[in-house]
Design a protein around this motif. Sequence first.
Motif, short mmCIF file in Angstrom:
data_model
loop_
_atom_site.label_atom_id
_atom_site.label_comp_id
_atom_site.label_asym_id
_atom_site.label_seq_id
_atom_site.Cartn_x
_atom_site.Cartn_y
_atom_site.Cartn_z
N LYS A 1 39.20 39.82 45.98
CA LYS A 1 39.58 40.76 44.20
C LYS A 1 39.23 42.09 44.31
O LYS A 1 38.92 42.29 43.22
CB LYS A 1 39.01 39.98 43.65
CG LYS A 1 38.73 38.26 43.51
CD LYS A 1 38.61 37.55 42.22
CE LYS A 1 38.98 35.81 42.25
NZ LYS A 1 37.99 35.27 41.45
N LEU A 2 38.27 42.90 45.39
CA LEU A 2 38.79 43.80 45.54
C LEU A 2 37.48 44.07 45.14
O LEU A 2 36.75 45.90 44.45
CB LEU A 2 39.21 44.85 44.50
CG LEU A 2 41.15 44.95 44.68
CD1 LEU A 2 41.91 45.69 43.64
CD2 LEU A 2 41.55 45.83 46.30
N ARG A 3 36.32 43.16 44.79
CA ARG A 3 35.25 43.45 44.42
C ARG A 3 34.28 44.01 45.82
O ARG A 3 34.79 43.73 47.27
CB ARG A 3 34.24 42.41 44.67
CG ARG A 3 34.80 41.71 43.11
CD ARG A 3 34.06 40.33 42.28
NE ARG A 3 34.19 39.90 41.54
CZ ARG A 3 34.91 38.59 40.95
NH1 ARG A 3 34.92 38.39 41.93
NH2 ARG A 3 34.72 38.34 39.55
N THR A 4 33.73 44.67 45.65
CA THR A 4 32.05 45.22 47.06
C THR A 4 31.21 44.33 46.77
O THR A 4 30.17 44.01 47.27
CB THR A 4 31.93 46.77 47.20
OG1 THR A 4 31.86 47.34 45.94
CG2 THR A 4 33.54 47.41 47.59
N GLU B 1 30.64 42.98 39.78
CA GLU B 1 31.13 43.61 39.52
C GLU B 1 32.34 42.93 38.84
O GLU B 1 32.93 41.98 39.40
CB GLU B 1 31.98 45.45 40.09
CG GLU B 1 32.58 44.47 41.80
CD GLU B 1 32.72 45.97 42.27
OE1 GLU B 1 32.22 46.92 42.29
OE2 GLU B 1 32.80 45.54 43.87
N ALA B 2 33.43 43.71 38.12
CA ALA B 2 35.03 43.10 37.61
C ALA B 2 35.54 43.21 38.61
O ALA B 2 35.49 43.99 39.80
CB ALA B 2 35.09 44.09 36.71
N THR C 1 45.27 31.69 32.26
CA THR C 1 44.70 31.99 31.37
C THR C 1 44.09 33.20 31.45
O THR C 1 43.09 33.24 32.19
CB THR C 1 43.88 30.15 31.18
OG1 THR C 1 45.08 29.43 30.92
CG2 THR C 1 43.74 30.43 30.00
N LEU C 2 44.86 34.09 30.38
CA LEU C 2 43.44 35.26 29.98
C LEU C 2 42.08 35.04 29.99
O LEU C 2 41.31 35.94 30.35
CB LEU C 2 44.08 36.05 29.50
CG LEU C 2 45.51 37.18 29.23
CD1 LEU C 2 46.74 37.69 27.85
CD2 LEU C 2 45.60 37.65 30.68
N GLY C 3 41.63 33.91 29.08
CA GLY C 3 39.84 33.53 28.94
C GLY C 3 39.65 33.13 29.75
O GLY C 3 40.49 32.58 30.37
N PRO C 4 37.91 33.00 29.91
CA PRO C 4 37.39 34.07 29.54
C PRO C 4 37.14 35.15 30.48
O PRO C 4 36.64 36.22 29.85
CB PRO C 4 36.20 33.49 29.17
CG PRO C 4 36.48 32.21 29.98
CD PRO C 4 37.73 31.67 30.17
N SER C 5 37.84 35.33 31.63
CA SER C 5 37.92 36.24 32.21
C SER C 5 38.54 37.61 31.98
O SER C 5 38.62 38.93 32.96
CB SER C 5 38.39 36.21 33.45
OG SER C 5 39.45 36.12 33.84
N ALA D 1 30.55 40.33 35.47
CA ALA D 1 29.88 39.06 35.71
C ALA D 1 28.87 38.53 33.91
O ALA D 1 28.21 37.84 34.36
CB ALA D 1 28.91 38.61 36.86
N ASP D 2 28.60 39.66 33.39
CA ASP D 2 27.78 39.88 32.45
C ASP D 2 28.87 39.67 31.29
O ASP D 2 28.25 39.18 29.55
CB ASP D 2 27.54 40.49 31.91
CG ASP D 2 25.76 41.51 32.93
OD1 ASP D 2 25.34 40.29 33.16
OD2 ASP D 2 25.20 41.84 33.19
#
Length: 289
Positions: free
Chosen positions: A30-33, A37-38, A74-78, A101-102
Amino acid sequence: MAAFETSNQTSNTPVVVEGPYGPVRLKWHKLRTHLAEAPFKRSNLALGWQLGASLEVDILATADGRFAVLHDPTLGPSTTGRGRVPRMPITSLRGLFHRNADGAPDPDAPVLSLAEQITPLRGRPRAPSANLQLDLKLLEGHPLPDSAIADAAAAVAGLEDAIVVGSHHLDDARRLVAAIPGARLGYDPMLAVSRQPGLRDPERLLRHIERRRAGVSLAYLRFDAIVAAESQGFPLVARLLDLGIETDAWTVNPGRGIGHAILRTLVEAKVRQVTTDVSSEIFSLIRSL
């Protein structure tokens, strides 16, 4: 075990580690390092493109036949939005952001169409090893329209040789690859495994993939399926390599029992790519084996 990083003056984020059977790519899930992070941060996409990373974005078709970069239907809650993506036009997603993550929205991670996500890459230098996996998500009862195929092909025009299309849904992934000349094809059989428990037998899983191998260059296997095969004495990953298919082990993050023993098994099985949200930590763990 020797190791190296591909980096430049702006970052030392690792993209590959040298193992006993050659390099093991560290794909940014998901492009995360970093796990906190988002997902789908624009800055990480640009960084990975420049460093030569294997990068992953998930794509979902909207109601008007466009692709959005989203993992969940589904868009929420992410994200900051609400509603089901397959019922919404692409314009309904404007102004939304992915959450970290917060739960805080990240202005560097807006919800974008595939075309909007990729467009900035055209003005940036690309390291030769950089590739972008489009992880095709499909829902039962929502067939992939031809308009979405055309949308993706237009979005990646000029970057086709950097594209990998992977999915549980191999027939639709083949359709997408056919529209993107030069793109590679990956198959994730783990949905089939969940529906056909007999495929948990690694030899039967190999035969399942072998029957579908035409054009497939990558197999995406959950890491515990690889460990189970190795523990049974069946070299599933090596047998796939004999077919010309490399294996990506997903999703490998520290914790939940994932440590040196698991990573040693994956590396010695000749896994060629590891999907992770924490490439630096996995790099360090593999290097310390």
